[in-house]
Design a protein around this motif. Structure first.
Motif, PDB file in Angstrom:
ATOM      1  N   ALA A 160      -2.105  -0.815   0.277  1.00  0.00           N
ATOM      2  CA  ALA A 160      -2.261  -2.444   1.213  1.00  0.00           C
ATOM      3  C   ALA A 160      -1.872  -3.073   1.489  1.00  0.00           C
ATOM      4  N   GLU A 161      -1.725  -3.671   0.194  1.00  0.00           N
ATOM      5  CA  GLU A 161      -0.557  -4.934  -0.362  1.00  0.00           C
ATOM      6  C   GLU A 161       0.273  -4.988   0.740  1.00  0.00           C
ATOM      7  N   ARG A 164      -0.129  -5.357   4.592  1.00  0.00           N
ATOM      8  CA  ARG A 164      -1.298  -5.760   4.612  1.00  0.00           C
ATOM      9  C   ARG A 164      -0.804  -6.731   6.100  1.00  0.00           C
ATOM     10  N   GLN A 167      -0.460  -5.562   9.905  1.00  0.00           N
ATOM     11  CA  GLN A 167      -1.607  -4.607   9.999  1.00  0.00           C
ATOM     12  C   GLN A 167      -1.628  -3.504  10.104  1.00  0.00           C
ATOM     13  N   ARG A 169      -3.548  -0.845   7.391  1.00  0.00           N
ATOM     14  CA  ARG A 169      -5.110  -0.679   6.036  1.00  0.00           C
ATOM     15  C   ARG A 169      -4.419   1.037   5.561  1.00  0.00           C
ATOM     16  N   ASN A 171      -7.000   2.402   2.111  1.00  0.00           N
ATOM     17  CA  ASN A 171      -8.119   2.837   1.779  1.00  0.00           C
ATOM     18  C   ASN A 171      -8.252   4.002   0.824  1.00  0.00           C
ATOM     19  N   SER A 215     -10.628  -4.298   9.895  1.00  0.00           N
ATOM     20  CA  SER A 215     -10.279  -5.738   8.987  1.00  0.00           C
ATOM     21  C   SER A 215     -10.538  -4.926   8.046  1.00  0.00           C
ATOM     22  N   THR A 217      -9.287  -2.297   4.763  1.00  0.00           N
ATOM     23  CA  THR A 217      -7.832  -2.606   3.629  1.00  0.00           C
ATOM     24  C   THR A 217      -7.569  -2.819   2.428  1.00  0.00           C
ATOM     25  N   GLY A 218      -7.653  -2.218   1.644  1.00  0.00           N
ATOM     26  CA  GLY A 218      -7.768  -2.119  -0.343  1.00  0.00           C
ATOM     27  C   GLY A 218      -9.031  -1.897  -0.856  1.00  0.00           C
TER      28      GLY A 218
END
Length: 229
Positions: A160-161, A164, A167, A169, A171, A215, A217-218
């Motif tokens: 996720a990082e 980022r 764009q 994502r 999860n 919007s 993520t992580g």
């Protein structure tokens, strides 16, 4: 429509997720481990936008070939998992370690390492993985399973990082016990009623890979049902 890669499509959770994503119009490229699973999915989803591949996701060369054979990849839904071995850490065998870390840590690493560069280059994409409550709240039992699922969770958050700025994502969904046929064997109705329905997880996955979650993520999503945190 763009395609999603899915692992574990023939497992206890897989068919519910595949059916839900097909309803949203996704083209799916799924990886299963053996010929029996291929035949099972072909029978269940005949005539659908489903490409089925026999892939050992613990081997990077096979993961790479599968990913490279897929087109217009938008994301990855990593459902594959498994459990085996002694409940007590002191009784666990090295073979249990190799199996669990191969399936949960190594396979997740291979999948993310192959898929992330493609999504970063596209400048969009979504990744969803499935960990387990015990990865967050480990106890004295199933230590190897908990540790291997914790590795899967950590790799997802790292993805996720990394994704980022592009764009992309990533999860992770964290169930306690999923209401699958295998888990229900020998369980009481009272126990089963507290578990998480596969359809509920499928709904969350459908949301997370959609633009509605652009919007998000992580993030870790606990899905414990009626069981305590």
């Amino acid at each position: 429509m763009a395609s999603l890669l899915i692992t574990g499509a023939s497992g206890g959770l897989g068919p519910a997720v595949v059916a839900r994503l097909l309803r949203d119009g996704w083209s799916l490229s799924v990886a299963v481990h053996n010929a029996h699973s291929v035949e099972k999915l072909q029978s269940q989803f005949s005539g659908s936008a489903l490409q089925i591949h026999q892939v050992d996701i613990t081997r990077r060369d096979q993961v790479r070939r599968w990913v490279q054979s897929s087109h217009e990849i938008y994301g990855l839904v990593h459902l594959a998992g498994g459990f085996r071995g002694a409940s007590q850490l002191s009784d666990a065998q090295e073979a249990d370690f190799e199996f669990l870390f191969g399936l949960h840590a190594r396979a997740t690493y291979y999948l993310l390492a192959e898929v992330l560069p493609i999504l970063k280059q596209k400048g969009e994409g979504a990744i969803v993985t499935i960990s387990a409550r015990t990865a967050i709240r480990p106890g004295k039992e199933a230590a190897l399973y908990a540790a291997s699922k914790a590795a899967e969770l950590t790799l997802t958050l790292a993805a996720a990082e990394e994704g980022r700025p592009f764009q992309v994502r990533a999860n992770c969904i964290v169930p306690a016990v999923i209401r699958t046929p295998a888990n229900m064997q020998g369980a009481s109705e009272k126990e089963i009623a507290k578990w998480t329905d596969p359809q509920d997880i499928a709904e969350l996955i459908a949301f997370l890979v959609s633009d509605r979650a652009k919007s998000i993520t992580g993030t870790i999503f606990p899905m414990y049902g009626g069981l305590s945190a």
